[in-house]
Design a protein around this motif. Structure first.
Motif, PDB file in Angstrom:
ATOM      1  N   HIS A  76       2.258   2.756  -5.765  1.00  0.00           N
ATOM      2  CA  HIS A  76       2.078   3.344  -7.103  1.00  0.00           C
ATOM      3  C   HIS A  76       0.976   2.613  -7.872  1.00  0.00           C
ATOM      4  O   HIS A  76       1.043   2.470  -9.086  1.00  0.00           O
ATOM      5  CB  HIS A  76       3.389   3.296  -7.883  1.00  0.00           C
ATOM      6  N   GLY A  77      -0.029   2.146  -7.149  1.00  0.00           N
ATOM      7  CA  GLY A  77      -1.181   1.534  -7.809  1.00  0.00           C
ATOM      8  C   GLY A  77      -1.143   0.026  -7.913  1.00  0.00           C
ATOM      9  O   GLY A  77      -1.944  -0.564  -8.640  1.00  0.00           O
ATOM     10  N   ALA A  78      -0.240  -0.646  -7.175  1.00  0.00           N
ATOM     11  CA  ALA A  78      -0.177  -2.109  -7.240  1.00  0.00           C
ATOM     12  C   ALA A  78      -1.464  -2.752  -6.731  1.00  0.00           C
ATOM     13  O   ALA A  78      -1.975  -3.702  -7.332  1.00  0.00           O
ATOM     14  CB  ALA A  78       1.019  -2.614  -6.439  1.00  0.00           C
ATOM     15  N   VAL A  79      -2.009  -2.228  -5.630  1.00  0.00           N
ATOM     16  CA  VAL A  79      -3.254  -2.792  -5.090  1.00  0.00           C
ATOM     17  C   VAL A  79      -4.390  -2.615  -6.094  1.00  0.00           C
ATOM     18  O   VAL A  79      -5.184  -3.535  -6.322  1.00  0.00           O
ATOM     19  CB  VAL A  79      -3.597  -2.135  -3.740  1.00  0.00           C
ATOM     20  N   ARG A  80      -4.454  -1.472  -6.719  1.00  0.00           N
ATOM     21  CA  ARG A  80      -5.484  -1.218  -7.735  1.00  0.00           C
ATOM     22  C   ARG A  80      -5.337  -2.182  -8.909  1.00  0.00           C
ATOM     23  O   ARG A  80      -6.332  -2.706  -9.430  1.00  0.00           O
ATOM     24  CB  ARG A  80      -5.377   0.238  -8.210  1.00  0.00           C
ATOM     25  N   GLU A  81      -4.086  -2.412  -9.341  1.00  0.00           N
ATOM     26  CA  GLU A  81      -3.870  -3.334 -10.463  1.00  0.00           C
ATOM     27  C   GLU A  81      -4.366  -4.733 -10.128  1.00  0.00           C
ATOM     28  O   GLU A  81      -5.030  -5.384 -10.947  1.00  0.00           O
ATOM     29  CB  GLU A  81      -2.389  -3.385 -10.832  1.00  0.00           C
ATOM     30  N   LEU A  82      -4.050  -5.212  -8.931  1.00  0.00           N
ATOM     31  CA  LEU A  82      -4.529  -6.533  -8.523  1.00  0.00           C
ATOM     32  C   LEU A  82      -6.040  -6.576  -8.509  1.00  0.00           C
ATOM     33  O   LEU A  82      -6.664  -7.517  -9.041  1.00  0.00           O
ATOM     34  CB  LEU A  82      -3.970  -6.892  -7.146  1.00  0.00           C
ATOM     35  N   ILE A  83      -6.653  -5.567  -7.920  1.00  0.00           N
ATOM     36  CA  ILE A  83      -8.116  -5.539  -7.838  1.00  0.00           C
ATOM     37  C   ILE A  83      -8.756  -5.528  -9.223  1.00  0.00           C
ATOM     38  O   ILE A  83      -9.767  -6.202  -9.467  1.00  0.00           O
ATOM     39  CB  ILE A  83      -8.577  -4.345  -6.988  1.00  0.00           C
ATOM     40  N   GLU A  84      -8.163  -4.802 -10.152  1.00  0.00           N
ATOM     41  CA  GLU A  84      -8.713  -4.753 -11.515  1.00  0.00           C
ATOM     42  C   GLU A  84      -8.603  -6.091 -12.227  1.00  0.00           C
ATOM     43  O   GLU A  84      -9.346  -6.360 -13.169  1.00  0.00           O
ATOM     44  CB  GLU A  84      -8.019  -3.649 -12.298  1.00  0.00           C
TER      45      GLU A  84
ATOM     46  N   VAL B 288       3.769   7.918   5.893  1.00  0.00           N
ATOM     47  CA  VAL B 288       4.035   7.096   4.713  1.00  0.00           C
ATOM     48  C   VAL B 288       3.248   7.644   3.529  1.00  0.00           C
ATOM     49  O   VAL B 288       2.316   8.433   3.695  1.00  0.00           O
ATOM     50  CB  VAL B 288       3.654   5.620   4.955  1.00  0.00           C
ATOM     51  N   ARG B 289       3.641   7.210   2.355  1.00  0.00           N
ATOM     52  CA  ARG B 289       2.963   7.647   1.134  1.00  0.00           C
ATOM     53  C   ARG B 289       2.129   6.503   0.590  1.00  0.00           C
ATOM     54  O   ARG B 289       2.619   5.379   0.437  1.00  0.00           O
ATOM     55  CB  ARG B 289       3.994   8.073   0.093  1.00  0.00           C
ATOM     56  N   VAL B 290       0.858   6.772   0.295  1.00  0.00           N
ATOM     57  CA  VAL B 290      -0.044   5.778  -0.282  1.00  0.00           C
ATOM     58  C   VAL B 290      -0.612   6.314  -1.591  1.00  0.00           C
ATOM     59  O   VAL B 290      -0.421   7.479  -1.937  1.00  0.00           O
ATOM     60  CB  VAL B 290      -1.194   5.420   0.686  1.00  0.00           C
ATOM     61  N   SER B 291      -1.307   5.443  -2.306  1.00  0.00           N
ATOM     62  CA  SER B 291      -1.859   5.803  -3.611  1.00  0.00           C
ATOM     63  C   SER B 291      -3.372   5.993  -3.523  1.00  0.00           C
ATOM     64  O   SER B 291      -4.084   5.116  -3.014  1.00  0.00           O
ATOM     65  CB  SER B 291      -1.539   4.704  -4.631  1.00  0.00           C
ATOM     66  N   ARG B 292      -3.863   7.123  -4.020  1.00  0.00           N
ATOM     67  CA  ARG B 292      -5.309   7.330  -4.078  1.00  0.00           C
ATOM     68  C   ARG B 292      -5.967   6.330  -5.030  1.00  0.00           C
ATOM     69  O   ARG B 292      -7.121   5.947  -4.841  1.00  0.00           O
ATOM     70  CB  ARG B 292      -5.611   8.770  -4.524  1.00  0.00           C
ATOM     71  N   GLU B 293      -5.220   5.914  -6.070  1.00  0.00           N
ATOM     72  CA  GLU B 293      -5.745   4.888  -6.979  1.00  0.00           C
ATOM     73  C   GLU B 293      -6.118   3.627  -6.213  1.00  0.00           C
ATOM     74  O   GLU B 293      -7.144   3.005  -6.478  1.00  0.00           O
ATOM     75  CB  GLU B 293      -4.686   4.526  -8.028  1.00  0.00           C
ATOM     76  N   ASP B 294      -5.241   3.245  -5.282  1.00  0.00           N
ATOM     77  CA  ASP B 294      -5.524   2.049  -4.490  1.00  0.00           C
ATOM     78  C   ASP B 294      -6.807   2.212  -3.693  1.00  0.00           C
ATOM     79  O   ASP B 294      -7.607   1.280  -3.564  1.00  0.00           O
ATOM     80  CB  ASP B 294      -4.358   1.773  -3.536  1.00  0.00           C
TER      81      ASP B 294
ATOM     82  N   HIS C 217       0.838  -1.206   0.000  1.00  0.00           N
ATOM     83  CA  HIS C 217       0.000   0.000   0.000  1.00  0.00           C
ATOM     84  C   HIS C 217       0.872   1.254   0.000  1.00  0.00           C
ATOM     85  O   HIS C 217       0.398   2.331  -0.370  1.00  0.00           O
ATOM     86  CB  HIS C 217      -0.917   0.013   1.229  1.00  0.00           C
ATOM     87  N   THR C 218       2.128   1.112   0.422  1.00  0.00           N
ATOM     88  CA  THR C 218       3.054   2.248   0.456  1.00  0.00           C
ATOM     89  C   THR C 218       4.204   1.993  -0.500  1.00  0.00           C
ATOM     90  O   THR C 218       4.366   0.873  -1.014  1.00  0.00           O
ATOM     91  CB  THR C 218       3.633   2.463   1.870  1.00  0.00           C
ATOM     92  N   ASP C 219       5.023   3.036  -0.718  1.00  0.00           N
ATOM     93  CA  ASP C 219       6.191   2.858  -1.586  1.00  0.00           C
ATOM     94  C   ASP C 219       7.409   2.388  -0.800  1.00  0.00           C
ATOM     95  O   ASP C 219       8.545   2.451  -1.290  1.00  0.00           O
ATOM     96  CB  ASP C 219       6.511   4.149  -2.348  1.00  0.00           C
ATOM     97  N   ASP C 220       7.179   1.887   0.421  1.00  0.00           N
ATOM     98  CA  ASP C 220       8.206   1.317   1.283  1.00  0.00           C
ATOM     99  C   ASP C 220       9.196   2.352   1.810  1.00  0.00           C
ATOM    100  O   ASP C 220      10.316   2.015   2.198  1.00  0.00           O
ATOM    101  CB  ASP C 220       8.966   0.193   0.569  1.00  0.00           C
ATOM    102  N   THR C 221       8.788   3.612   1.794  1.00  0.00           N
ATOM    103  CA  THR C 221       9.591   4.655   2.418  1.00  0.00           C
ATOM    104  C   THR C 221       8.751   5.327   3.502  1.00  0.00           C
ATOM    105  O   THR C 221       7.525   5.197   3.531  1.00  0.00           O
ATOM    106  CB  THR C 221      10.054   5.717   1.407  1.00  0.00           C
ATOM    107  N   ALA C 222       9.419   6.045   4.396  1.00  0.00           N
ATOM    108  CA  ALA C 222       8.714   6.757   5.457  1.00  0.00           C
ATOM    109  C   ALA C 222       9.466   8.037   5.789  1.00  0.00           C
ATOM    110  O   ALA C 222      10.688   8.120   5.629  1.00  0.00           O
ATOM    111  CB  ALA C 222       8.593   5.881   6.704  1.00  0.00           C
ATOM    112  N   THR C 223       8.728   9.052   6.216  1.00  0.00           N
ATOM    113  CA  THR C 223       9.346  10.273   6.726  1.00  0.00           C
ATOM    114  C   THR C 223       9.064  10.359   8.217  1.00  0.00           C
ATOM    115  O   THR C 223       7.988   9.966   8.682  1.00  0.00           O
ATOM    116  CB  THR C 223       8.775  11.520   6.018  1.00  0.00           C
ATOM    117  N   ILE C 224      10.031  10.848   8.974  1.00  0.00           N
ATOM    118  CA  ILE C 224       9.889  10.962  10.427  1.00  0.00           C
ATOM    119  C   ILE C 224      10.206  12.403  10.822  1.00  0.00           C
ATOM    120  O   ILE C 224      11.273  12.924  10.480  1.00  0.00           O
ATOM    121  CB  ILE C 224      10.846   9.997  11.155  1.00  0.00           C
ATOM    122  N   ASP C 225       9.272  13.048  11.512  1.00  0.00           N
ATOM    123  CA  ASP C 225       9.510  14.444  11.901  1.00  0.00           C
ATOM    124  C   ASP C 225      10.289  14.512  13.226  1.00  0.00           C
ATOM    125  O   ASP C 225      10.670  13.488  13.802  1.00  0.00           O
ATOM    126  CB  ASP C 225       8.198  15.229  11.969  1.00  0.00           C
ATOM    127  N   ALA C 226      10.506  15.710  13.699  1.00  0.00           N
ATOM    128  CA  ALA C 226      11.318  15.918  14.892  1.00  0.00           C
ATOM    129  C   ALA C 226      10.699  15.310  16.140  1.00  0.00           C
ATOM    130  O   ALA C 226      11.393  15.067  17.137  1.00  0.00           O
ATOM    131  CB  ALA C 226      11.554  17.417  15.105  1.00  0.00           C
TER     132      ALA C 226
END
Length: 381
Positions: free
Chosen positions: A368-376, A258-264, A243-252
């Motif tokens: 980047h839409g992998a979940v959406r691709e599977l669902i389609e 994390v980043r997810v796809s609206r397409e998903d 569901h994410t691009d396997d990266t994360a941002t951490i604030d102070a």
């Protein structure tokens, strides 16, 4: 004319460890052979001859009957013919006799069921005594003589006719051999009487004897077998890297984003509307997993170390066979879950071991839409 398909599959192997259980297109080699035999529609019984408990369990689950092979017929020097004869003798002792034998080799992962059916028909109808799989080739074959000198085998080295001016030869693939049972017992060999060729596509001719050939077979499976439609009753996914691009941002303050796809998100809503159950199954303990699942309105199990047990329990609770579940993963902690479902699926760029275990490799990456691709691919099926 009763036909039995016999698949010799011993547990030991020198070139590739546990070869008959290695996966191509997400399916163990011995199971692929059983499926091909059943899909031909011409076999009355499929038998796996083995000395190995795990191979026996996989073969039986795929729909084969198991014949236990004695140690004397399970070593490197034992011939395939001896295993086939032993299986026929065991069937005879059980009161089952067969007129036609289809001998399949699990090390050939791409056994064309239509060609197998045609071969069985030729023997059953009396048009041939023995039929084997081969592909057409126009190759110039060479051998070596004393001192390593090259020798032309199937051509005149001084004459180089065009392909269209040559007669083809046929290269035996090893995928299957079909023969009369009585003739085989008498000859004790797979070739006898009137021998004919069952022509198969050249791409399907690969035999797996080493790790490189196994990698080639997996690449061919991705090229020729990746279906556009995935017929399942439920979809289960990992979270990070799916569901994410396997990266994360951490604030102070240590807050992780994390980043997810609206397409998903749209894909999940379509799946929900179709009434197809979905589950997010993750080892991650971060609250972001549950927050995203709540947003998608799908159940979630997170902080799960044993994904296989959790998935089995969820499938049982919901009355869904594991064979009818697609699991989408990206990393090695997904392997136990991928190995128990009927449709193991990997995102693009997944870990190599996940790619190896997958029946389908998606075009899109996690986040980047992998979940959406599977669902389609699930919804039309």
């Amino acid at each position: 004319m009763r036909t039995v398909a016999i698949i010799p599959a011993r547990g030991g192997s020198k070139g590739v460890s546990r070869k008959n259980l290695r996966r191509v297109g997400g399916v163990p080699l011995v199971e692929r052979a059983v499926r091909s035999a059943l899909a031909s529609g011409r076999t009355d019984l499929v038998v796996v001859s083995t000395d190995d408990d795990e191979i026996a369990a996989v073969g039986e689950a795929a729909g084969a009957r198991i014949v236990r092979r004695p140690a004397a017929l399970s070593g490197d020097t034992a011939s395939s013919e001896s295993a086939v004869l032993h299986a026929l003798d065991e069937l005879d002792r059980a009161g089952e006799r067969f007129d036609v034998v289809a001998f399949l080799q699990a090390t050939s992962p791409f056994i064309p069921s239509d060609a197998l059916a045609s071969a069985i028909a030729q023997v059953a109808d009396g048009r041939a005594d023995s039929v084997f799989a081969a592909h057409e080739t126009y190759g110039f074959l060479w051998g070596t003589a004393e001192a390593g000198a090259a020798v032309a085998l199937n051509h005149d080295a001084a004459v180089r006719p065009r392909r269209q001016d040559r007669e083809p030869h046929f290269l035996e693939t090893g995928a299957f051999y079909v023969f009369r049972a009585d003739g085989f017992r008498e000859a004790r060999h797979r070739f006898f009487g009137r021998i004919r060729i069952a022509e198969v596509p050249e791409w399907s001719a690969i035999e797996i004897d080493d790790e490189q050939q196994l990698r080639m077979a997996r690449a061919l499976a991705a090229l020729y077998e990746s279906p556009e439609r995935i017929p399942v009753r439920a979809v289960v996914t990992d979270f990070d890297g799916v569901h994410t691009d396997d990266t994360a941002t951490i604030d102070a303050h240590g807050v992780e984003r994390v980043r997810v796809s609206r397409e998903d998100g749209m894909g999940v809503s379509l799946l929900r509307a179709a009434g197809i159950p979905m589950l997010i199954l993750s080892t991650e303990v971060n609250p972001v997993v549950r927050a995203r699942a709540d947003k998608l309105r799908v159940p979630v199990l997170h902080g799960i170390d044993d994904k296989e047990s959790a998935l089995r329990a969820w499938a049982t609770e919901n009355g869904i066979p594991l064979a009818e579940i697609a699991y989408l993963g990206n990393d090695v902690n997904d392997l136990p879950a991928l190995r128990i479902v009927g449709w193991p699926v990997a995102v693009a760029g997944a870990h190599p071991l996940v790619i190896d275990a997958a029946r389908v490799v998606l075009r899109r990456a996690g986040g980047h839409g992998a979940v959406r691709e599977l669902i389609e691919r699930v919804l039309p099926a």
